[in-house]
Write a protein that holds these residues in place. Structure first.
Motif, mmCIF file in Angstrom:
data_model
loop_
_atom_site.group_PDB
_atom_site.id
_atom_site.type_symbol
_atom_site.label_atom_id
_atom_site.label_comp_id
_atom_site.label_asym_id
_atom_site.label_seq_id
_atom_site.Cartn_x
_atom_site.Cartn_y
_atom_site.Cartn_z
ATOM 1 N N ASP A 168 0.812 -1.228 0.000
ATOM 2 C CA ASP A 168 0.000 0.000 0.000
ATOM 3 C C ASP A 168 0.838 1.267 0.000
ATOM 4 O OD1 ASP A 168 -2.260 -1.615 0.093
ATOM 5 O OD2 ASP A 168 -2.298 -1.613 2.287
ATOM 6 N N GLU A 169 1.993 1.212 -0.605
ATOM 7 C CA GLU A 169 2.888 2.370 -0.634
ATOM 8 C C GLU A 169 2.447 3.402 -1.674
ATOM 9 O OE1 GLU A 169 3.859 -0.767 -1.212
ATOM 10 O OE2 GLU A 169 5.391 -1.371 0.234
ATOM 11 N N GLY A 170 1.555 2.977 -2.582
ATOM 12 C CA GLY A 170 1.167 3.862 -3.680
ATOM 13 C C GLY A 170 1.791 3.404 -4.998
ATOM 14 N N LYS A 171 2.039 2.100 -5.092
ATOM 15 C CA LYS A 171 2.626 1.553 -6.330
ATOM 16 C C LYS A 171 1.729 1.814 -7.530
ATOM 17 C CE LYS A 171 2.494 -2.442 -4.351
ATOM 18 N NZ LYS A 171 2.127 -2.039 -2.995
ATOM 19 N N GLY A 172 0.403 1.638 -7.307
ATOM 20 C CA GLY A 172 -0.546 1.798 -8.408
ATOM 21 C C GLY A 172 -0.457 3.186 -9.012
ATOM 22 N N GLY A 209 -4.544 -4.258 -3.715
ATOM 23 C CA GLY A 209 -5.527 -3.238 -4.062
ATOM 24 C C GLY A 209 -4.740 -2.003 -4.424
ATOM 25 N N THR A 269 -4.838 1.700 -5.868
ATOM 26 C CA THR A 269 -5.795 2.786 -6.083
ATOM 27 C C THR A 269 -5.161 3.875 -6.932
ATOM 28 O OG1 THR A 269 -6.448 2.352 -3.817
ATOM 29 C CG2 THR A 269 -7.389 4.318 -4.842
ATOM 30 N N THR A 286 -7.682 -1.047 1.058
ATOM 31 C CA THR A 286 -8.508 -1.061 -0.157
ATOM 32 C C THR A 286 -9.275 -2.374 -0.257
ATOM 33 O OG1 THR A 286 -6.645 0.061 -1.185
ATOM 34 C CG2 THR A 286 -8.333 -0.745 -2.668
ATOM 35 N N ARG A 343 -5.236 0.549 8.839
ATOM 36 C CA ARG A 343 -3.809 0.218 8.732
ATOM 37 C C ARG A 343 -3.080 0.728 9.960
ATOM 38 N NH1 ARG A 343 -3.700 2.660 2.706
ATOM 39 N NH2 ARG A 343 -4.608 0.913 1.574
ATOM 40 N N THR A 387 5.865 8.642 -1.470
ATOM 41 C CA THR A 387 4.469 9.044 -1.648
ATOM 42 C C THR A 387 3.895 9.625 -0.353
ATOM 43 O OG1 THR A 387 3.682 6.848 -1.047
ATOM 44 C CG2 THR A 387 4.071 7.232 -3.387
ATOM 45 N N LYS A 388 2.778 10.304 -0.487
ATOM 46 C CA LYS A 388 1.974 10.783 0.654
ATOM 47 C C LYS A 388 2.729 11.747 1.565
ATOM 48 C CE LYS A 388 -1.499 7.991 1.687
ATOM 49 N NZ LYS A 388 -2.422 6.843 1.947
ATOM 50 N N ASP A 430 2.284 14.790 1.658
ATOM 51 C CA ASP A 430 1.284 15.757 2.131
ATOM 52 C C ASP A 430 0.626 15.330 3.451
ATOM 53 O OD1 ASP A 430 0.309 13.736 0.155
ATOM 54 O OD2 ASP A 430 -1.650 14.422 0.870
ATOM 55 N N SER A 436 5.279 12.187 -4.273
ATOM 56 C CA SER A 436 3.877 12.500 -4.532
ATOM 57 C C SER A 436 3.296 13.257 -3.349
ATOM 58 C CB SER A 436 3.064 11.266 -4.911
ATOM 59 O OG SER A 436 2.722 10.503 -3.793
ATOM 60 N N VAL A 437 2.435 14.197 -3.680
ATOM 61 C CA VAL A 437 1.926 15.141 -2.676
ATOM 62 C C VAL A 437 0.400 15.170 -2.666
ATOM 63 C CG1 VAL A 437 3.993 16.590 -2.605
ATOM 64 C CG2 VAL A 437 2.256 17.018 -4.362
ATOM 65 N N GLY A 438 -0.193 14.122 -3.165
ATOM 66 C CA GLY A 438 -1.646 13.995 -3.198
ATOM 67 C C GLY A 438 -1.979 12.795 -4.057
ATOM 68 N N PRO A 439 -3.198 12.266 -3.945
ATOM 69 C CA PRO A 439 -3.528 11.024 -4.651
ATOM 70 C C PRO A 439 -3.777 11.201 -6.149
ATOM 71 C CG PRO A 439 -5.395 11.769 -3.313
ATOM 72 C CD PRO A 439 -4.254 12.693 -3.016
HETATM 73 P P1 GDP Z 1 -0.663 0.339 -3.588
HETATM 74 O O1 GDP Z 1 -1.316 -0.930 -3.148
HETATM 75 O O2 GDP Z 1 0.801 0.363 -3.320
HETATM 76 O O3 GDP Z 1 -0.984 0.708 -5.003
HETATM 77 O O4 GDP Z 1 -1.298 1.482 -2.658
HETATM 78 P P2 GDP Z 1 -2.852 1.646 -2.265
HETATM 79 O O5 GDP Z 1 -3.584 2.168 -3.437
HETATM 80 O O6 GDP Z 1 -3.361 0.428 -1.602
HETATM 81 O O7 GDP Z 1 -2.744 2.717 -1.094
HETATM 82 C C1 GDP Z 1 -2.274 4.004 -1.321
HETATM 83 C C2 GDP Z 1 -3.396 5.008 -0.972
HETATM 84 O O8 GDP Z 1 -2.858 6.299 -0.846
HETATM 85 C C3 GDP Z 1 -4.461 5.122 -2.065
HETATM 86 O O9 GDP Z 1 -5.693 5.397 -1.479
HETATM 87 C C4 GDP Z 1 -3.989 6.308 -2.889
HETATM 88 O O10 GDP Z 1 -5.043 6.998 -3.540
HETATM 89 C C5 GDP Z 1 -3.401 7.173 -1.827
HETATM 90 N N1 GDP Z 1 -2.268 7.987 -2.273
HETATM 91 C C6 GDP Z 1 -1.271 7.659 -3.136
HETATM 92 N N2 GDP Z 1 -0.361 8.652 -3.229
HETATM 93 C C7 GDP Z 1 -0.794 9.622 -2.390
HETATM 94 C C8 GDP Z 1 -0.263 10.904 -2.021
HETATM 95 O O11 GDP Z 1 0.792 11.329 -2.455
HETATM 96 N N3 GDP Z 1 -0.981 11.620 -1.098
HETATM 97 C C9 GDP Z 1 -2.152 11.178 -0.558
HETATM 98 N N4 GDP Z 1 -2.779 11.943 0.323
HETATM 99 N N5 GDP Z 1 -2.674 9.990 -0.902
HETATM 100 C C10 GDP Z 1 -2.008 9.215 -1.797
#
Ligand code: GDP
Ligand code: IMO
Ligand code: MG
Length: 425
Positions: free
Chosen positions: A13-17, A40, A42, A292, A298, A323-324, A326, A402-405
């Motif tokens: 859930d690091e934001g790979k997607g 999952g 996102t 997700t 978490r 990522t994240k 913000d 990354s600074v937002g989704p």
């Molecule tokens: P993955 O499984 O690695 O793809 O990550 P997930 O999608 O399970 O979890 C990452 C969550 O953080 C998702 O809800 C994304 O929309 C959200 N997200 C990703 N990058 C950022 C970011 O830079 N800032 C914020 N606020 N949310 C983010």
């Protein structure tokens, strides 16, 4: 030398997607190399949110071919549902290819997974309940079904009947006729997507096309290198990408490790830098840290550079995507776990499993929001100081922040491979 690997550098859930979605704008082929619907991923595009479980995230950016690789375990129910919902959202899924070598995850795998978790009681692993472990067990035990087998009805029936008879002897009821009927029902939707993806991949590489290998889960959930037994059942590290898609190490150009600016984990297992206080709660709320796949809260904590140095080594990371960032806006201070007090003299996953105390390095927080920054220089100086120290400590450059989704909420630095992933246009 045309493959870029995108690997989870923490516990998933690091934001790979969202990172794959961004990179896929300049790629031709995106392939998932392991796992199944435990993932999952996102992706937010404008005001639309897509949640991908098995289809590679590249499908949203219009990558030409999306491969669900030989290393995956695929529930047909889940796959069909995902194709339908993506199609209904107007996404073209006609070039989503399921490897004939991928394993089919069957309803009894899900039953077995849930029964094993119940039997573990207080020692439950906190799996996602998607049958992943039992499906990989059947693959290794050489009694699984591959997607290519779906073309042969007699073979499908023989595999299911034999396995259901074995399960009955273990006291697990599984209705072979119902399972076969369901597989046959899915046939018309699934079979046109089945393909020799190894040939497809190598044709693409020979033609000089750009390929992204999309990781699932995270390196600390790797079955060998992670915090065993609190891990998933597949190889989630860079080495698993070649084994899961069918290429050799010489084909790899970049290995991008994706990590949050802090850390999270869903499910049980060691987490030395975990925060069980208001600060952790604030991270969870600001970061919407709810799974997700299962909706579980978490666990949250500070970023752990002991773990990241290990992950960088095991994966051969060439770049980090953080990522994240913000989510940490407005914190008085942010911390980095740079050591473990009281750790045994043992390899890293064993050290993490001992009752250790995190050694924290403290940084001043920042009040200015980072969400609007599109260049590194636009970040508050405190945020840059934190990220610069992180890169120096891990020994890997931070090439994306990354600074937002939303898709556009990303900072791409000068040395980032995205610059090399020249646009297809
Ligand atoms: P993955 O499984 O690695 O793809 O990550 P997930 O999608 O399970 O979890 C990452 C969550 O953080 C998702 O809800 C994304 O929309 C959200 N997200 C990703 N990058 C950022 C970011 O830079 N800032 C914020 N606020 N949310 C983010
Ligand atoms: P993505 O790709 C976070 C965790 C589960 C559990 C352990 C074993 O979205 O990052 P499993 O169902 O695989 O047998 O569960 O692994 N887990 C994940 N945690 N993100 C994931 O995927 C995960 N996939 C599995 O929570 O701790
Ligand atoms: Mg996820």
């Amino acid at each position: 030398m045309a493959i870029t690997l995108v690997i989870g550098a923490q516990w998933g859930d690091e934001g790979k997607g969202r990172i794959v979605d961004f990179l896929a704008a300049g790629a031709d082929v995106v392939g998932r190399f392991g796992g199944g619907a435990n993932a999952g991923h996102t992706v937010r595009v404008g005001d639309k949110t897509y949640k991908l479980r098995i289809v590679p995230s590249g499908v949203l950016a219009g990558a030409l071919d999306c491969i669900i690789g030989p290393g995956t375990v695929v529930s047909l129910d889940q796959f069909v549902e995902e194709l339908r919902s993506l199609g209904a959202a107007g996404i073209d899924v006609s070039r989503v290819w399921l490897s004939d070598l991928a394993h089919v995850l069957l309803p009894y795998h899900i039953e077995q997974d849930r029964a094993a978790e119940r039997a573990r009681g207080d020692a439950a692993l906190g799996t996602t309940g998607n049958g992943i472990g039992p499906a990989y067990v059947d693959r290794v035990a050489r009694r699984g079904m591959r997607a290519g087998d779906l073309r042969d009805r007699a073979r499908v029936r023989a595999i299911v009947e034999r396995r259901c008879a074995e399960l009955a002897r273990e006291g697990i009821g599984a209705d072979a006729a119902a399972i076969v009927a369901r597989i046959e029902e899915h046939g018309p939707m699934v079979v046109p997507h089945i393909r020799d993806t190894v040939a497809l991949l190598h044709d693409a590489l020979r033609a000089g096309k750009r390929v992204i290998a999309e990781g699932a889960q995270g390196a600390l959930l790797d079955v060998t290198f992670g915090t065993y037994p609190y891990v998933t059942s597949s190889s989630t590290v860079a080495g698993g990408a070649g084994a899961g898609l069918g290429f050799g190490p010489t084909a790899v150009e970049h290995v991008i490790g994706v990590a949050k600016a802090y850390a999270t984990r869903v499910g049980a297992g060691p987490f030395p830098s975990e925060l069980l206080d208001d600060v952790g709660e604030r991270m969870r709320e600001r970061g919407a840290e709810y799974g997700t796949v299962t909706g579980r809260a978490r666990r949250t904590g500070w970023i752990d550079t002991v773990a990241l140095r290990y992950v960088a080594a095991v994966n051969g990371l060439t770049h980090l995507a953080i990522t994240k960032l913000d989510v940490l806006d407005g914190f008085d201070q942010v911390c980095m776990c740079t050591g473990y007090d009281g750790a045994p003299d043992a390899s890293l996953p064993f050290q993490m499993s001992a009752p250790v105390k995190p050694v924290l390095r403290r940084f001043a927080g920042w009040t200015q929001p980072t969400t609007g920054a599109r260049a590194y220089g636009e970040l508050p100086p405190q945020a840059r100081a934190y990220l610069d120290a992180l890169a120096a400590d891990v020994g890997v450059p931070i090439s994306y922040v990354s600074v937002g989704p939303e898709r556009s909420q990303i900072i791409v630095r000068e040395d980032a491979p995205a610059k090399a992933l020249a646009s297809r246009a």
